[in-house]
Design an enzyme around this catalytic site. Structure first.
Site, PDB file in Angstrom:
ATOM      1  N   GLN A 179      18.507  39.725 -30.164  1.00 30.37           N
ATOM      2  CA  GLN A 179      18.739  39.570 -31.606  1.00 30.37           C
ATOM      3  C   GLN A 179      18.113  40.805 -32.244  1.00 30.37           C
ATOM      4  O   GLN A 179      16.900  40.904 -32.338  1.00 30.37           O
ATOM      5  CB  GLN A 179      18.115  38.277 -32.132  1.00 30.37           C
ATOM      6  CG  GLN A 179      18.059  38.175 -33.650  1.00 30.37           C
ATOM      7  CD  GLN A 179      19.400  38.323 -34.346  1.00 30.37           C
ATOM      8  OE1 GLN A 179      20.408  37.806 -33.875  1.00 30.37           O
ATOM      9  NE2 GLN A 179      19.443  39.066 -35.441  1.00 30.37           N
ATOM     10  N   GLY A 230      21.994  30.936 -37.432  1.00 29.15           N
ATOM     11  CA  GLY A 230      23.259  30.222 -37.349  1.00 29.15           C
ATOM     12  C   GLY A 230      24.267  31.076 -36.618  1.00 29.15           C
ATOM     13  O   GLY A 230      24.937  30.637 -35.689  1.00 29.15           O
ATOM     14  N   GLY A 231      24.343  32.318 -37.057  1.00 28.26           N
ATOM     15  CA  GLY A 231      25.258  33.247 -36.418  1.00 28.26           C
ATOM     16  C   GLY A 231      24.773  34.664 -36.613  1.00 28.26           C
ATOM     17  O   GLY A 231      23.952  34.931 -37.489  1.00 28.26           O
ATOM     18  N   MET A 232      25.249  35.551 -35.751  1.00 23.53           N
ATOM     19  CA  MET A 232      24.932  36.972 -35.883  1.00 23.53           C
ATOM     20  C   MET A 232      26.211  37.748 -35.608  1.00 23.53           C
ATOM     21  O   MET A 232      26.838  37.579 -34.569  1.00 23.53           O
ATOM     22  CB  MET A 232      23.805  37.356 -34.894  1.00 23.53           C
ATOM     23  CG  MET A 232      23.430  38.832 -34.940  1.00 23.53           C
ATOM     24  SD  MET A 232      22.742  39.308 -36.559  1.00 23.53           S
ATOM     25  CE  MET A 232      23.373  40.981 -36.698  1.00 23.53           C
ATOM     26  N   GLU A 233      26.520  38.609 -36.565  1.00 22.85           N
ATOM     27  CA  GLU A 233      27.824  39.270 -36.612  1.00 22.85           C
ATOM     28  C   GLU A 233      27.946  40.451 -35.653  1.00 22.85           C
ATOM     29  O   GLU A 233      28.498  41.482 -36.030  1.00 22.85           O
ATOM     30  CB  GLU A 233      28.096  39.718 -38.046  1.00 22.85           C
ATOM     31  CG  GLU A 233      27.162  40.818 -38.599  1.00 22.85           C
ATOM     32  CD  GLU A 233      25.895  40.318 -39.263  1.00 22.85           C
ATOM     33  OE1 GLU A 233      25.434  39.212 -38.925  1.00 22.85           O
ATOM     34  OE2 GLU A 233      25.362  41.043 -40.124  1.00 22.85           O
ATOM     35  N   ASN A 234      27.464  40.334 -34.441  1.00 22.47           N
ATOM     36  CA  ASN A 234      27.573  41.443 -33.502  1.00 22.47           C
ATOM     37  C   ASN A 234      29.032  41.844 -33.366  1.00 22.47           C
ATOM     38  O   ASN A 234      29.892  40.990 -33.138  1.00 22.47           O
ATOM     39  CB  ASN A 234      26.955  41.043 -32.159  1.00 22.47           C
ATOM     40  CG  ASN A 234      25.481  40.718 -32.314  1.00 22.47           C
ATOM     41  OD1 ASN A 234      25.016  39.678 -31.848  1.00 22.47           O
ATOM     42  ND2 ASN A 234      24.739  41.568 -32.993  1.00 22.47           N
ATOM     43  N   HIS A 254      31.911  33.224 -42.173  1.00 25.10           N
ATOM     44  CA  HIS A 254      30.848  34.141 -42.601  1.00 25.10           C
ATOM     45  C   HIS A 254      30.695  35.312 -41.625  1.00 25.10           C
ATOM     46  O   HIS A 254      30.746  36.479 -42.025  1.00 25.10           O
ATOM     47  CB  HIS A 254      29.535  33.367 -42.739  1.00 25.10           C
ATOM     48  CG  HIS A 254      28.377  34.207 -43.164  1.00 25.10           C
ATOM     49  ND1 HIS A 254      27.949  34.288 -44.468  1.00 25.10           N
ATOM     50  CD2 HIS A 254      27.565  35.033 -42.467  1.00 25.10           C
ATOM     51  CE1 HIS A 254      26.931  35.122 -44.552  1.00 25.10           C
ATOM     52  NE2 HIS A 254      26.666  35.589 -43.344  1.00 25.10           N
ATOM     53  N   GLU A 255      30.521  34.993 -40.368  1.00 20.43           N
ATOM     54  CA  GLU A 255      30.304  36.077 -39.392  1.00 20.43           C
ATOM     55  C   GLU A 255      31.537  36.964 -39.275  1.00 20.43           C
ATOM     56  O   GLU A 255      31.439  38.180 -39.125  1.00 20.43           O
ATOM     57  CB  GLU A 255      29.894  35.504 -38.028  1.00 20.43           C
ATOM     58  CG  GLU A 255      28.661  34.593 -38.046  1.00 20.43           C
ATOM     59  CD  GLU A 255      27.469  35.125 -38.826  1.00 20.43           C
ATOM     60  OE1 GLU A 255      27.341  36.358 -38.951  1.00 20.43           O
ATOM     61  OE2 GLU A 255      26.674  34.315 -39.334  1.00 20.43           O
ATOM     62  N   HIS A 276      31.732  39.544 -41.998  1.00 21.76           N
ATOM     63  CA  HIS A 276      30.891  40.721 -41.764  1.00 21.76           C
ATOM     64  C   HIS A 276      31.665  41.860 -41.085  1.00 21.76           C
ATOM     65  O   HIS A 276      31.217  43.006 -41.111  1.00 21.76           O
ATOM     66  CB  HIS A 276      29.693  40.357 -40.900  1.00 21.76           C
ATOM     67  CG  HIS A 276      28.506  39.833 -41.656  1.00 21.76           C
ATOM     68  ND1 HIS A 276      27.906  40.527 -42.691  1.00 21.76           N
ATOM     69  CD2 HIS A 276      27.786  38.691 -41.507  1.00 21.76           C
ATOM     70  CE1 HIS A 276      26.868  39.821 -43.135  1.00 21.76           C
ATOM     71  NE2 HIS A 276      26.775  38.708 -42.443  1.00 21.76           N
ATOM     72  N   GLU A 292      25.048  40.726 -47.254  1.00 24.16           N
ATOM     73  CA  GLU A 292      25.129  39.256 -47.234  1.00 24.16           C
ATOM     74  C   GLU A 292      25.785  38.653 -48.474  1.00 24.16           C
ATOM     75  O   GLU A 292      26.449  37.625 -48.371  1.00 24.16           O
ATOM     76  CB  GLU A 292      23.743  38.653 -47.011  1.00 24.16           C
ATOM     77  CG  GLU A 292      23.113  39.032 -45.670  1.00 24.16           C
ATOM     78  CD  GLU A 292      23.907  38.573 -44.444  1.00 24.16           C
ATOM     79  OE1 GLU A 292      24.802  37.713 -44.589  1.00 24.16           O
ATOM     80  OE2 GLU A 292      23.628  39.083 -43.340  1.00 24.16           O
ATOM     81  N   ASP A 326      12.640  41.222 -43.018  1.00 22.41           N
ATOM     82  CA  ASP A 326      13.057  39.818 -42.989  1.00 22.41           C
ATOM     83  C   ASP A 326      12.593  39.061 -44.232  1.00 22.41           C
ATOM     84  O   ASP A 326      13.114  37.978 -44.531  1.00 22.41           O
ATOM     85  CB  ASP A 326      12.532  39.116 -41.732  1.00 22.41           C
ATOM     86  CG  ASP A 326      13.351  39.503 -40.496  1.00 22.41           C
ATOM     87  OD1 ASP A 326      14.303  40.298 -40.650  1.00 22.41           O
ATOM     88  OD2 ASP A 326      13.021  39.034 -39.398  1.00 22.41           O
ATOM     89  N   TYR A 369      22.140  36.253 -50.438  1.00 20.50           N
ATOM     90  CA  TYR A 369      23.361  35.528 -50.073  1.00 20.50           C
ATOM     91  C   TYR A 369      24.051  34.934 -51.290  1.00 20.50           C
ATOM     92  O   TYR A 369      25.174  35.287 -51.639  1.00 20.50           O
ATOM     93  CB  TYR A 369      23.024  34.393 -49.098  1.00 20.50           C
ATOM     94  CG  TYR A 369      22.690  34.846 -47.696  1.00 20.50           C
ATOM     95  CD1 TYR A 369      21.445  35.400 -47.406  1.00 20.50           C
ATOM     96  CD2 TYR A 369      23.599  34.719 -46.663  1.00 20.50           C
ATOM     97  CE1 TYR A 369      21.125  35.806 -46.120  1.00 20.50           C
ATOM     98  CE2 TYR A 369      23.288  35.123 -45.367  1.00 20.50           C
ATOM     99  CZ  TYR A 369      22.052  35.661 -45.100  1.00 20.50           C
ATOM    100  OH  TYR A 369      21.751  36.066 -43.833  1.00 20.50           O
ATOM    101  N   ARG A 377      16.849  26.855 -34.284  1.00 18.70           N
ATOM    102  CA  ARG A 377      17.429  27.584 -35.417  1.00 18.70           C
ATOM    103  C   ARG A 377      16.435  27.556 -36.576  1.00 18.70           C
ATOM    104  O   ARG A 377      16.075  26.497 -37.084  1.00 18.70           O
ATOM    105  CB  ARG A 377      18.750  26.926 -35.816  1.00 18.70           C
ATOM    106  CG  ARG A 377      19.479  27.633 -36.914  1.00 18.70           C
ATOM    107  CD  ARG A 377      20.827  26.977 -37.130  1.00 18.70           C
ATOM    108  NE  ARG A 377      21.511  27.554 -38.272  1.00 18.70           N
ATOM    109  CZ  ARG A 377      22.648  27.076 -38.765  1.00 18.70           C
ATOM    110  NH1 ARG A 377      23.210  26.019 -38.212  1.00 18.70           N
ATOM    111  NH2 ARG A 377      23.214  27.650 -39.813  1.00 18.70           N
ATOM    112  N   LYS A 416      16.490  28.249 -39.719  1.00 17.35           N
ATOM    113  CA  LYS A 416      16.866  27.641 -40.993  1.00 17.35           C
ATOM    114  C   LYS A 416      16.577  26.139 -41.003  1.00 17.35           C
ATOM    115  O   LYS A 416      16.366  25.553 -42.059  1.00 17.35           O
ATOM    116  CB  LYS A 416      18.352  27.882 -41.231  1.00 17.35           C
ATOM    117  CG  LYS A 416      18.866  27.382 -42.560  1.00 17.35           C
ATOM    118  CD  LYS A 416      20.365  27.457 -42.662  1.00 17.35           C
ATOM    119  CE  LYS A 416      20.957  26.061 -42.588  1.00 17.35           C
ATOM    120  NZ  LYS A 416      22.341  25.970 -43.049  1.00 17.35           N
TER     121      LYS A 416
END
Ligand code: BES
Ligand code: ZN
Length: 609
Positions: free
Chosen positions: A148, A277-281, A304-305, A308, A327, A382, A390, A564, A566
């Site tokens: 990450q 939740g997700g990561m837009e790799n 969402h991802e 991105h 975001e 962060d 967002y 997670r 969040k």
């Protein structure tokens, strides 16, 4: 004297000379243009080891060194590669370790050298890596590793110019134990055999925070021509069902904002400890398994991802102070996708739930952190990861949308992406673009003062558009009728309620709800053991507020199964506010901590002190 000078140089190079406050990199003088990684994955040692070759672009011809970011890396050797492809050791030094920013790696660059090779190893504690033993995976048979990198964790597994202002292409060779599959944010071939030897190419230039690698017992299921999902074997089928709408969502986004420019779009479901939740790799979104609700009701996260791929990956915030450009745009586009794919009632409900979260967060955030444009100098980027970037960002764009109308605003957003594709942008770039492309062409619709209130002001401006989801009216009415004794719980028809309506019902339970009412609701609908992670999370927050103990055993299971951030961070925070619940919180965390990702661990450690 020399020590003093070194110290001076060190201070100057970090605080003033480096063009990104969260990176040591001197990319204004020398910039990485391509990276080649050659890494071996050792689960026994919890270590990545090998080398990286960096192609360098000299922007300042007089530059004599390149500065990279690192954190907890062991640097074994640095070689300069000359025009004749000869490898010669070159001098390097590591600065004192900073707890937030890590260590600068300064490398002497002889004249004419445009490539360097750094041999290195990662630490088992690398903040950007999670090494999972088999017990912590879904299948419980094979170990798992995932990265990450956002915001500044790439430096803990790759010595790189770890700033969103630098884009580079990359290639990689990754060797793993046989039987495990490696995937990267690159050109994954779904037909690859799990033979332990993998090669990747990422031709499009990306910032370091989008470098990504996952290694595990992964299988592939196609969703469409250019889309598919990777997951552990026992998760694959439910994942493929859940994400069936992916190709349709890509088409919707393309019709609004132009072509998807990255080739394939695949999803990868990680073990439950994934901190986000997700990561837009790019080309390979990383996902928490908690998005799999069984009824596709949480796929806004996919929207969402996916979004991105335009906002963030294609048009990237220059520094983490401009995070809202990533975001806020993405949250706006996400909601447009949801509206087009699932209708405006669903989009309205999701937006209204988010607006409520924003309102709650604003009550606790320092005023300076409520601006869209942030000043995070010297702080962990962060800290900017709040609902402000967002949801306030999204509301700002909806404000513009409503003033200009979609017929004008949609092409404007598309032009923003086209004009800055594969580039980096700051808030000033956006304001300049907004002026020439919208304000000047359609004068009198938005004032400079209104813009400034959003960008530099705290809170939500009074003139900000707010959402009223009409489906929530019925939920609110039913809830108060039940609470006041007017209707019996069993008389309420919940059969057609969506996840978002259940969330609304739970979040709206007032402080005056009695223990008997909580128990009646719980027994009626088995909320404490519900499989939907968002509904469970909303309910556990209520259970904590009301000290409703029957939910505590299932909540313990939830906290020990899911990492997670969040979800777990607000639950621990709420528990620690009530003296009578602190022992429970400490006991649960003591057992769960080892299974959490370093990022989640660091955050929860703060509230458990
Ligand atoms: N890029 C973010 C995740 C992120 C941001 C990681 C900053 C580290 C630092 C990702 O796109 C994201 O926003 N994920 C959200 C999901 C979304 C639907 C709001 C999440 O993880 O909850
Ligand atoms: Zn995001």
């Amino acid at each position: 004297m020399r020590a003093f000078l070194t110290l001076l140089v060190f201070t100057v190079s970090h605080a003033y000379a480096a063009p990104d406050p969260h990176s040591y990199a001197n990319f204004d003088a020398v910039q990485v243009s391509h990276a080649h990684l050659d890494l071996a994955v050792s689960f026994e040692r919890r270590e990545l080891s090998g080398f990286i070759d960096l192609d360098l672009l000299r922007k300042d011809p007089a530059a004599t060194r390149v500065v990279l970011d690192t954190r907890d890396l062991s640097i074994d050797e640095v070689l300069a590669v000359d025009a004749q492809r000869r490898y010669t050791p070159t001098a390097f030094s590591l600065s004192r370790a900073d707890p937030i920013f890590g260590q600068a790696l300064r490398i002497e660059l002889p004249q004419g050298v445009e490539r360097i090779r750094v041999r290195y190893r990662t630490s088992p504690e690398a903040s950007g890596l999670q090494w999972l033993p088999p017990e912590l995976t879904a299948g419980k048979k094979q170990p798992f590793l995932f990265t990450q990198s956002q915001a500044i964790h790439a430096r803990s597994w790759v010595p790189i110019q770890d700033t969103p202002a630098v884009r580079f292409s990359y290639s990689a060779r990754i060797s793993t134990p046989p039987g495990l599959l490696a995937r990267m944010s690159a050109n994954n071939n779904p037909l690859d055999a799990a033979n332990g030897d993998y090669r990747f190419i990422m031709q499009q230039a990306i910032p370091s925070y989008l470098l990504a690698l996952a290694v595990g017992e992964l299988k592939f299921a196609a969703l469409g021509e250019r889309t598919g999902v990777y997951a552990e074997p026992n998760v694959l089928e439910v994942a493929a069902y859940e994400f069936e709408d992916t190709e349709r969502m890509i088409e919707i986004t393309e019709s609004l904002y132009g072509p998807y420019r990255w080739g394939r779009y695949d999803l990868l479901v990680l073990p439950a400890s994934f901190p986000f939740g997700g990561m837009e790799n790019p080309r390979l979104t990383f996902l928490t398994p908690t998005v799999i609700a069984g009824d596709r009701s949480l796929v806004a996260l996919i929207a969402h991802e996916l979004a991105h791929s335009w906002s963030g990956n294609l048009v990237t915030n220059r520094s983490w102070d401009d995070f809202w450009l990533n975001e806020g745009f993405t949250t706006y586009v996400e909601n447009r996708i949801v509206e087009a794919a699932f209708g405006s009632e669903r989009a309205d409900m999701e937006r209204q739930l988010a607006e409520r979260d924003l309102q709650e967060e604003l009550e606790e955030l320092p005023q300076a952190d409520q601006h869209l444009r942030l000043d995070l100098r010297g702080r962990d980027p962060d800290d900017g990861l709040t609902e402000v970037a967002y949801t306030k960002g999204m509301i700002f764009l909806r404000f513009l949308e409503q003033r200009f109308g979609r017929a004008v605003f949609d092409p404007f957003v598309r032009a923003w992406f086209d004009r800055h594709a594969f580039g980096t942008v700051g808030t000033d770039d956006f304001l300049a673009f907004l002026k020439t492309e919208l304000l000047d062409r359609h004068p009198g619709k938005v004032s400079g003062e209104e813009l400034a209130t959003f960008i530099e002001g705290p809170g939500l401006p009074a003139f900000a558009p707010r959402t009223h989801a009409t489906r929530f009216d019925a939920i609110d009415a039913a809830r108060s009728d039940w609470l006041s004794g007017k209707t019996a719980l069993a008389a309420i028809d919940t059969s057609a309620w969506s996840t978002q309506e259940w969330m609304r019902w739970i979040e709206g339970l007032p402080a005056s709800t009695t223990p008997a009412q909580l128990a009646e609701f719980d027994q009626g609908y088995q909320v404490s053991v519900v499989g939907n992670s968002e509904i469970a999370f909303a309910w556990y927050l209520k259970a904590i507020e009301h000290d409703y103990r029957p939910a505590f055993a299932p909540m313990q299971d939830f906290l020990q199964r899911i990492g997670r951030r969040k979800f777990v961070l607000p639950l621990y925070t709420a528990l620690m506010r009530n003296p009578g619940q602190q022992d429970y919180a400490r006991k649960v965390y003591a057992e769960a901590r080892d299974s959490y990702h370093p990022i989640t661990r660091a955050s929860v450690d703060e509230v458990m002190r």
